[in-house]
Write a protein that holds these residues in place. Structure first.
Motif, PDB file in Angstrom:
ATOM      1  N   GLN A  17     -17.712  68.566 -96.725  1.00 41.89           N
ATOM      2  CA  GLN A  17     -17.276  69.130 -95.451  1.00 41.89           C
ATOM      3  C   GLN A  17     -18.480  69.398 -94.548  1.00 41.89           C
ATOM      4  O   GLN A  17     -18.448  69.132 -93.340  1.00 41.89           O
ATOM      5  CB  GLN A  17     -16.499  70.429 -95.701  1.00 41.89           C
ATOM      6  CG  GLN A  17     -15.670  70.902 -94.524  1.00 41.89           C
ATOM      7  CD  GLN A  17     -14.411  70.077 -94.328  1.00 41.89           C
ATOM      8  OE1 GLN A  17     -14.166  69.114 -95.046  1.00 41.89           O
ATOM      9  NE2 GLN A  17     -13.613  70.430 -93.350  1.00 41.89           N
ATOM     10  N   ARG A  18     -19.562  69.890 -95.132  1.00 42.13           N
ATOM     11  CA  ARG A  18     -20.765  70.168 -94.346  1.00 42.13           C
ATOM     12  C   ARG A  18     -21.413  68.870 -93.865  1.00 42.13           C
ATOM     13  O   ARG A  18     -21.911  68.795 -92.739  1.00 42.13           O
ATOM     14  CB  ARG A  18     -21.750  70.993 -95.182  1.00 42.13           C
ATOM     15  CG  ARG A  18     -22.769  71.709 -94.337  1.00 42.13           C
ATOM     16  CD  ARG A  18     -23.602  72.675 -95.143  1.00 42.13           C
ATOM     17  NE  ARG A  18     -22.816  73.773 -95.690  1.00 42.13           N
ATOM     18  CZ  ARG A  18     -23.341  74.928 -96.084  1.00 42.13           C
ATOM     19  NH1 ARG A  18     -24.637  75.125 -95.996  1.00 42.13           N
ATOM     20  NH2 ARG A  18     -22.574  75.873 -96.578  1.00 42.13           N
ATOM     21  N   LEU A  19     -21.383  67.838 -94.718  1.00 37.21           N
ATOM     22  CA  LEU A  19     -21.904  66.536 -94.313  1.00 37.21           C
ATOM     23  C   LEU A  19     -21.063  65.967 -93.161  1.00 37.21           C
ATOM     24  O   LEU A  19     -21.604  65.355 -92.232  1.00 37.21           O
ATOM     25  CB  LEU A  19     -21.901  65.575 -95.501  1.00 37.21           C
ATOM     26  CG  LEU A  19     -22.407  64.153 -95.233  1.00 37.21           C
ATOM     27  CD1 LEU A  19     -23.860  64.162 -94.759  1.00 37.21           C
ATOM     28  CD2 LEU A  19     -22.266  63.286 -96.486  1.00 37.21           C
ATOM     29  N   GLY A  20     -19.744  66.183 -93.224  1.00 41.55           N
ATOM     30  CA  GLY A  20     -18.876  65.730 -92.140  1.00 41.55           C
ATOM     31  C   GLY A  20     -19.212  66.416 -90.830  1.00 41.55           C
ATOM     32  O   GLY A  20     -19.216  65.787 -89.765  1.00 41.55           O
ATOM     33  N   LEU A  21     -19.524  67.707 -90.881  1.00 35.03           N
ATOM     34  CA  LEU A  21     -19.912  68.431 -89.675  1.00 35.03           C
ATOM     35  C   LEU A  21     -21.242  67.903 -89.143  1.00 35.03           C
ATOM     36  O   LEU A  21     -21.416  67.740 -87.929  1.00 35.03           O
ATOM     37  CB  LEU A  21     -20.006  69.931 -89.971  1.00 35.03           C
ATOM     38  CG  LEU A  21     -20.384  70.829 -88.789  1.00 35.03           C
ATOM     39  CD1 LEU A  21     -19.393  70.671 -87.641  1.00 35.03           C
ATOM     40  CD2 LEU A  21     -20.475  72.284 -89.224  1.00 35.03           C
ATOM     41  N   ALA A  22     -22.167  67.607 -90.059  1.00 38.99           N
ATOM     42  CA  ALA A  22     -23.457  67.036 -89.640  1.00 38.99           C
ATOM     43  C   ALA A  22     -23.241  65.706 -88.925  1.00 38.99           C
ATOM     44  O   ALA A  22     -23.860  65.424 -87.886  1.00 38.99           O
ATOM     45  CB  ALA A  22     -24.358  66.846 -90.854  1.00 38.99           C
ATOM     46  N   GLN A  23     -22.355  64.881 -89.480  1.00 35.57           N
ATOM     47  CA  GLN A  23     -22.035  63.590 -88.856  1.00 35.57           C
ATOM     48  C   GLN A  23     -21.450  63.799 -87.456  1.00 35.57           C
ATOM     49  O   GLN A  23     -21.771  63.079 -86.509  1.00 35.57           O
ATOM     50  CB  GLN A  23     -21.065  62.825 -89.755  1.00 35.57           C
ATOM     51  CG  GLN A  23     -20.395  61.631 -89.106  1.00 35.57           C
ATOM     52  CD  GLN A  23     -18.985  61.952 -88.640  1.00 35.57           C
ATOM     53  OE1 GLN A  23     -18.169  62.457 -89.407  1.00 35.57           O
ATOM     54  NE2 GLN A  23     -18.700  61.678 -87.388  1.00 35.57           N
ATOM     55  N   LEU A  59     -12.558  70.232 -84.712  1.00 32.60           N
ATOM     56  CA  LEU A  59     -12.685  70.504 -86.145  1.00 32.60           C
ATOM     57  C   LEU A  59     -11.321  70.805 -86.748  1.00 32.60           C
ATOM     58  O   LEU A  59     -10.672  71.789 -86.386  1.00 32.60           O
ATOM     59  CB  LEU A  59     -13.632  71.687 -86.376  1.00 32.60           C
ATOM     60  CG  LEU A  59     -15.032  71.558 -85.771  1.00 32.60           C
ATOM     61  CD1 LEU A  59     -15.831  72.837 -85.993  1.00 32.60           C
ATOM     62  CD2 LEU A  59     -15.768  70.362 -86.346  1.00 32.60           C
ATOM     63  N   ASP A  60     -10.896  69.951 -87.674  1.00 35.37           N
ATOM     64  CA  ASP A  60      -9.608  70.113 -88.345  1.00 35.37           C
ATOM     65  C   ASP A  60      -9.857  70.733 -89.722  1.00 35.37           C
ATOM     66  O   ASP A  60     -10.392  70.087 -90.613  1.00 35.37           O
ATOM     67  CB  ASP A  60      -8.939  68.739 -88.477  1.00 35.37           C
ATOM     68  CG  ASP A  60      -7.508  68.830 -88.989  1.00 35.37           C
ATOM     69  OD1 ASP A  60      -6.939  69.936 -88.968  1.00 35.37           O
ATOM     70  OD2 ASP A  60      -6.970  67.795 -89.408  1.00 35.37           O
ATOM     71  N   GLU A  61      -9.478  72.004 -89.874  1.00 33.05           N
ATOM     72  CA  GLU A  61      -9.674  72.745 -91.127  1.00 33.05           C
ATOM     73  C   GLU A  61     -11.122  72.628 -91.624  1.00 33.05           C
ATOM     74  O   GLU A  61     -11.382  72.195 -92.755  1.00 33.05           O
ATOM     75  CB  GLU A  61      -8.713  72.242 -92.201  1.00 33.05           C
ATOM     76  CG  GLU A  61      -7.239  72.402 -91.856  1.00 33.05           C
ATOM     77  CD  GLU A  61      -6.757  73.848 -91.946  1.00 33.05           C
ATOM     78  OE1 GLU A  61      -7.547  74.725 -92.351  1.00 33.05           O
ATOM     79  OE2 GLU A  61      -5.585  74.084 -91.611  1.00 33.05           O
ATOM     80  N   PRO A  62     -12.112  73.029 -90.815  1.00 26.89           N
ATOM     81  CA  PRO A  62     -13.514  72.818 -91.180  1.00 26.89           C
ATOM     82  C   PRO A  62     -14.003  73.666 -92.351  1.00 26.89           C
ATOM     83  O   PRO A  62     -15.049  73.364 -92.929  1.00 26.89           O
ATOM     84  CB  PRO A  62     -14.273  73.197 -89.900  1.00 26.89           C
ATOM     85  CG  PRO A  62     -13.381  74.199 -89.235  1.00 26.89           C
ATOM     86  CD  PRO A  62     -11.983  73.716 -89.518  1.00 26.89           C
ATOM     87  N   THR A  63     -13.265  74.724 -92.714  1.00 32.35           N
ATOM     88  CA  THR A  63     -13.717  75.599 -93.806  1.00 32.35           C
ATOM     89  C   THR A  63     -13.194  75.166 -95.167  1.00 32.35           C
ATOM     90  O   THR A  63     -13.475  75.821 -96.173  1.00 32.35           O
ATOM     91  CB  THR A  63     -13.281  77.060 -93.540  1.00 32.35           C
ATOM     92  OG1 THR A  63     -11.863  77.100 -93.378  1.00 32.35           O
ATOM     93  CG2 THR A  63     -13.950  77.597 -92.287  1.00 32.35           C
ATOM     94  N   ASN A  64     -12.432  74.068 -95.220  1.00 36.43           N
ATOM     95  CA  ASN A  64     -11.910  73.584 -96.507  1.00 36.43           C
ATOM     96  C   ASN A  64     -13.046  73.377 -97.511  1.00 36.43           C
ATOM     97  O   ASN A  64     -14.008  72.658 -97.243  1.00 36.43           O
ATOM     98  CB  ASN A  64     -11.174  72.249 -96.324  1.00 36.43           C
ATOM     99  CG  ASN A  64      -9.720  72.443 -95.959  1.00 36.43           C
ATOM    100  OD1 ASN A  64      -9.228  73.573 -95.932  1.00 36.43           O
ATOM    101  ND2 ASN A  64      -9.024  71.368 -95.668  1.00 36.43           N
ATOM    102  N   GLY A  65     -12.911  74.010 -98.680  1.00 35.80           N
ATOM    103  CA  GLY A  65     -13.903  73.816 -99.732  1.00 35.80           C
ATOM    104  C   GLY A  65     -15.152  74.647 -99.609  1.00 35.80           C
ATOM    105  O   GLY A  65     -16.014  74.605-100.492  1.00 35.80           O
ATOM    106  N   LEU A  66     -15.296  75.402 -98.533  1.00 39.85           N
ATOM    107  CA  LEU A  66     -16.490  76.229 -98.361  1.00 39.85           C
ATOM    108  C   LEU A  66     -16.295  77.594 -99.025  1.00 39.85           C
ATOM    109  O   LEU A  66     -15.217  78.181 -98.958  1.00 39.85           O
ATOM    110  CB  LEU A  66     -16.799  76.431 -96.878  1.00 39.85           C
ATOM    111  CG  LEU A  66     -17.167  75.187 -96.052  1.00 39.85           C
ATOM    112  CD1 LEU A  66     -17.451  75.587 -94.611  1.00 39.85           C
ATOM    113  CD2 LEU A  66     -18.372  74.472 -96.649  1.00 39.85           C
ATOM    114  N   ASP A  67     -17.360  78.080 -99.659  1.00 37.15           N
ATOM    115  CA  ASP A  67     -17.307  79.430-100.219  1.00 37.15           C
ATOM    116  C   ASP A  67     -17.531  80.434 -99.098  1.00 37.15           C
ATOM    117  O   ASP A  67     -17.837  80.058 -97.955  1.00 37.15           O
ATOM    118  CB  ASP A  67     -18.339  79.580-101.350  1.00 37.15           C
ATOM    119  CG  ASP A  67     -19.764  79.326-100.889  1.00 37.15           C
ATOM    120  OD1 ASP A  67     -20.031  79.378 -99.660  1.00 37.15           O
ATOM    121  OD2 ASP A  67     -20.627  79.067-101.753  1.00 37.15           O
TER     122      ASP A  67
END
Length: 311
Positions: free
Chosen positions: A147-153, A164-172
């Motif tokens: 997810q973080r790599l996707g944001l970087a892209q 951003l569609d559900e950008p916190t998915n999988g983040l602690d």
């Protein structure tokens, strides 16, 4: 406040009478809204309400059945490449080359970004704190790392608009806090952002305004504080003596609005003028009212009220 200032800025995205049909089924029905420079707008709605469909139309992944989308005054349908050139997006799960490292993936995206600086890859890696794993192959990444790599892209070409569609998915929790910090920093730099999320508490902490969708239609499009201000609010009456309180209250026409009776008082959902009526009734019947407090309405309360009202 930065958020309040953002809402007085120029319109960057203008969506007008947007509709989408799949066959005979209408998924989005006559939706219109604006996104302003530096604004963070939350896109909320139950599952299946049409949030992702709207985002896909904004980036050209789906063609609207009706309506128009202007990005910085440019029509997405008639001049797609120019309109979309300043948009970064994560729609659903980020797609990456799993056999490459995160670093190599970002370089692939950089090569497709005209006029991007060769230093930009290192900048976004540092911005998002990805140094410890960016040289590992993507196939080894956790959902949060992906997810973080996707944001970087999405940030690689320095977009002025971020979707951003559900950008916190999988983040602690630490990752969510970092993402919130990055998003606010981008907003302060003038980036306009739409965040679709089911985490209402996160939306409440970060957004300037909220667009609520239900059954493909807009239920509410307001600044965050306006969304939370509903006609009726919950109030807590603190009393010294509560003996026979319930018996007395049951005789009042507002009794059905009492939510809970507790050892030192009760909670009631009512309009402001009704609170004065209840207070007078209690005092006239010998109760010592030592405090009346309005219970803060959360975004979740307001969201549920708007969606249920729409149904």
């Amino acid at each position: 406040m930065e958020g309040a200032m953002a809402l007085n800025r120029e319109v960057i995205v203008e969506v007008t009478n947007l509709s989408k049909k799949f066959g005979k089924t209408t998924v989005i029905n006559d939706v219109s809204f604006n996104l302003k420079k530096g604004e963070i707008k939350g896109l909320l709605g139950p599952n299946g309400s049409g949030k992702t469909t709207i985002l896909k139309m904004l980036v050209g992944l789906l063609k609207p059945t009706k309506g128009s989308i202007l990005i910085e005054g440019i029509n997405v349908q008639t001049d797609f490449e120019k309109a979309i050139s300043k948009v970064g997006a994560i729609i659903e799960n980020p797609e990456m080359y799993e056999y490459l490292t995160g670093y190599d993936n970002l370089w692939q995206y950089l090569r497709m970004a005209p006029n991007a600086s060769e230093h930009r890859v290192d900048e976004v890696i540092e911005l998002l704190g990805m140094q410890s794993y960016v040289h590992d192959k993507v196939e080894t990444y956790s959902l949060g790392m992906l997810q973080r790599l996707g944001l970087a892209q999405a940030l690689i070409h320095q977009p002025s608009i971020l979707l951003l569609d559900e950008p916190t998915n999988g983040l602690d929790p630490a990752g969510i806090q970092d993402l919130r910090k990055h998003i606010k920093k981008l907003s302060n730099e003038g980036v306009s952002i739409i965040i679709s999320s089911h985490l209402l508490a996160e939306i409440e902490m970060i957004c300037d305004s909220v667009l609520i969708i239900n059954n493909g239609q807009i239920v509410s499009d307001s600044e965050l504080d306006d969304v939370r201000s509903v006609e009726e609010s919950t109030y807590f009456f603190k009393l010294l003596n509560i003996e026979k309180l319930e018996t007395l209250l049951s005789k009042h026409h507002l009794y059905q609005q009492v939510e809970k009776i507790v050892p030192n008082g009760f909670m009631i959902q009512a309009a402001e003028f009704e609170i004065a009526i209840v207070n007078k009734f209690l005092v006239e019947n010998g109760f010592d009212v030592v405090g009346i407090e309005q219970v803060r309405t959360t975004l979740e309360d307001a969201f549920l009220a708007r969606v249920r009202g729409d149904q």
